[in-house]
Design an enzyme around this catalytic site. Structure first.
Site, PDB file in Angstrom:
ATOM      1  N   HIS A   8       2.037  20.847   2.898  1.00  0.00           N
ATOM      2  CA  HIS A   8       2.267  21.954   3.840  1.00  0.00           C
ATOM      3  C   HIS A   8       2.421  21.403   5.256  1.00  0.00           C
ATOM      4  O   HIS A   8       1.763  20.421   5.624  1.00  0.00           O
ATOM      5  CB  HIS A   8       1.089  22.938   3.817  1.00  0.00           C
ATOM      6  CG  HIS A   8       0.888  23.642   2.521  1.00  0.00           C
ATOM      7  ND1 HIS A   8       1.833  24.479   1.976  1.00  0.00           N
ATOM      8  CD2 HIS A   8      -0.161  23.650   1.656  1.00  0.00           C
ATOM      9  CE1 HIS A   8       1.369  24.964   0.828  1.00  0.00           C
ATOM     10  NE2 HIS A   8       0.169  24.482   0.605  1.00  0.00           N
ATOM     11  N   ALA A  72       0.187  27.260   4.134  1.00  0.00           N
ATOM     12  CA  ALA A  72      -0.083  28.379   3.226  1.00  0.00           C
ATOM     13  C   ALA A  72      -1.008  29.407   3.870  1.00  0.00           C
ATOM     14  O   ALA A  72      -0.802  30.618   3.760  1.00  0.00           O
ATOM     15  CB  ALA A  72      -0.682  27.864   1.927  1.00  0.00           C
ATOM     16  N   HIS A 223      -3.663  23.400  -6.996  1.00  0.00           N
ATOM     17  CA  HIS A 223      -5.102  23.104  -7.036  1.00  0.00           C
ATOM     18  C   HIS A 223      -5.539  22.869  -8.476  1.00  0.00           C
ATOM     19  O   HIS A 223      -6.532  23.434  -8.946  1.00  0.00           O
ATOM     20  CB  HIS A 223      -5.908  24.234  -6.369  1.00  0.00           C
ATOM     21  CG  HIS A 223      -5.218  24.788  -5.156  1.00  0.00           C
ATOM     22  ND1 HIS A 223      -4.634  26.024  -5.121  1.00  0.00           N
ATOM     23  CD2 HIS A 223      -4.952  24.223  -3.956  1.00  0.00           C
ATOM     24  CE1 HIS A 223      -4.047  26.213  -3.943  1.00  0.00           C
ATOM     25  NE2 HIS A 223      -4.227  25.148  -3.218  1.00  0.00           N
ATOM     26  N   GLU A 284      -1.658  18.255  -1.520  1.00  0.00           N
ATOM     27  CA  GLU A 284      -1.956  19.377  -0.609  1.00  0.00           C
ATOM     28  C   GLU A 284      -2.232  18.859   0.795  1.00  0.00           C
ATOM     29  O   GLU A 284      -2.898  19.512   1.586  1.00  0.00           O
ATOM     30  CB  GLU A 284      -3.195  20.117  -1.163  1.00  0.00           C
ATOM     31  CG  GLU A 284      -3.414  21.540  -0.719  1.00  0.00           C
ATOM     32  CD  GLU A 284      -4.763  22.054  -1.260  1.00  0.00           C
ATOM     33  OE1 GLU A 284      -5.408  21.359  -2.077  1.00  0.00           O
ATOM     34  OE2 GLU A 284      -5.165  23.163  -0.866  1.00  0.00           O
TER      35      GLU A 284
END
Lengths: 339, 339
Positions: A8, A72, A223, A284
């Site tokens: 992200h 996010a 995740h 992530e």
């Protein structure tokens, strides 16, 4: 080649957040006509925002390319109305496009959708098409709960979502199922709402025939699939008790898990339980957990390291996890590579 | 001695469910004064409801005793009002008391609390005291979400819950954090809402100083702790990023996980990641998953078998998991044994 399918843009220049703050403040003013305006961010500012963060970490960790999407937590579809969400999503996606144009070897784009509570998902189609056709994005992030922790939208298997799925299938783009910030005080964002969103989506997929209607529709559950691999026996058993087909047959051509699990035993379980065909490498980063694990001396989110340390997964399977599956899950990535 | 800390009376004689149906039907009649009435269930009917189910499974699986509570899905605190919930909870708890009186070697009671959305938890104290003092129950099930999937109550760390915690501490009873049925169509009950409830509660405990205020308060998080052990690195990292104490120091004297994880790799992970001092053997039977796993030929929920198969956990640690920790987590159980 090592591809990180879940990154992200959490480090965007401050003007993006400032624009958002002004937008939210203006929601209080009923006489204000919302406008998209502009951000005033230079290419050098974008470069600076990435050089010491995502690009540095890519180099350090040996990641070649990141499938990159807006922050996010920042999507916060619960704020304002459809226009609020459209203007904000357009800016966020344009930032990703600029990142990908500046560093085409390092990033490929995935878009935020301009969802808004109670608004039909089909209204997201123009922005999805723009991102895919004009910006060469290869996927989207789909929020199963635009209410931000109150879960007021129908399940992902409901026909409410079908027009968007039709377009996704037509464009050959998958969605990562990704909730955003929680405004429900019960749910911590990255520690509860994110993981619950993943678990919830998977269980929704078990109970309905979505993939009979859309045999080529694909979802990535981030995740590490929430709680799902840890409770794989429970999910196999629930499907069986409900007289549903075995999970493999029911959804394993359509549902994929990323490797955002931040310790060795978790990654070990994921790779033991879920077929390599259904796992995509991801970190992530720069994301949910930023620290160094005192037990290992390395960053918690340096997930490639956990996979590297496993010696009981074949080289061929690891190659699927590191990049082979990306071609399958994101057909536009494969085409882009060929180009 | 093998103790199963998580069993529900899911097989109660049909009169219990019929009473509940009448109670719910009467909620539609505004002129009806709610009354508790009686169930008309005989001891023989109770015996019959258990002999072919929980008692048979105890014998087959080698469980000596089950810590037994009313059906979790049946609690459905979202139905009706405080009186509805009180009458229903009293009946359910009285059924557990009768089970324990008929089979004192096989069952020890844990109560359902008469929670109701928006009603202060302190109103549950009379029923908790009745169950502990009159029925010799050793714990309670606490629903963090009496709304049934809309999460409208404050987090478990909020002072809203403190009067109940004060009484729990005084009575020396722990609570199993256990949601009930979901009336939110997004959440499948046993496949999503249950697991999310577990994950949510754990994350709530990380973010606040509840256990500074109540150093002896104890919670069991069922279903193997939801997603928590699988994401143990994430939780350690989140606590660290938030400048909270290490998890061990922060909550591992107060929070315990059961072993309701229905496959070998899940149990392996749980026992690898979570200290043996914090794990309690449990099956959730007759419960969420009833079938036989075709991969093993045994019931998914025959969790003792998974623990037995592990050869890298010491005998002393397994004894803690099978019964030693029960004395610590449920002090009234230890006293009862001494008696």
């Amino acid at each position: 080649m090592i591809i990180d399918c879940h990154g992200h843009y959490t480090t965007a220049p401050k003007q993006l957040e400032e624009w958002r703050k002004r937008q939210i403040a203006e929601l209080e003013n009923p006489r204000h006509a919302p406008s998209k305006g502009s951000l005033g961010i230079t290419d050098d500012e974008i470069r600076a925002s990435l050089e010491g963060a995502q690009l540095k970490l890519q180099r350090e960790r040996g990641t070649d390319l990141t499938i990159f999407s807006p922050r996010a937590m920042g999507m916060s579809h619960h704020i304002g109305n459809e226009t609020t969400s459209r203007h904000w999503s357009e800016h966020c996606n344009e930032m990703i496009h600029r990142v990908c144009a500046l560093y085409p070897e390092n990033f490929v784009g995935v878009c935020q959708l301009p969802q808004s509570p109670g608004v039909p998902p089909k209204n997201c189609i123009p922005e999805l098409e723009r991102c895919v056709k004009e910006f060469a994005f290869i996927g989207c992030n789909l929020n199963p709960d635009p209410s931000g922790g109150y879960w007021k939208e129908p399940p992902l298997t409901d026909k409410w979502w079908y027009p968007l799925y039709e377009k996704m299938v037509e464009l050959e783009v998958p969605a990562m199922v990704h909730v955003s910030a929680s405004c429900n005080p019960c749910f911590h964002g990255t520690g509860a709402h994110y993981i619950n969103g993943d678990t919830t989506a998977f269980m929704q997929f078990i109970t309905a025939d979505l993939f009979k209607d859309f045999p080529t529709l694909k979802f990535i559950i981030p995740h590490g699939g929430g709680a799902v691999p840890y409770h794989w026996g429970r999910y196999r058993g629930l499907a069986q008790d409900m007289k549903r087909p075995p999970l493999k047959e029911l959804l394993m051509s359509n549902v994929f898990f990323d490797t955002c699990v931040y310790h060795q035993p978790g990654i070990d379980l994921l790779l033991k339980v879920i077929p390599a065909d259904n796992i995509l490498c991801a970190s992530e980063m720069v994301g949910a957990v930023k620290g160094v694990d005192p037990e290992t001396g390395f960053n918690y989110d340096d997930t490639k390291r956990y996979i590297d340390r496993i010696d009981w997964v074949s080289r061929a399977d690891k190659e699927k996890i590191f990049h082979g599956n990306v071609d399958k899950v994101y057909p536009r990535f494969a085409k882009r590579t060929k180009r």
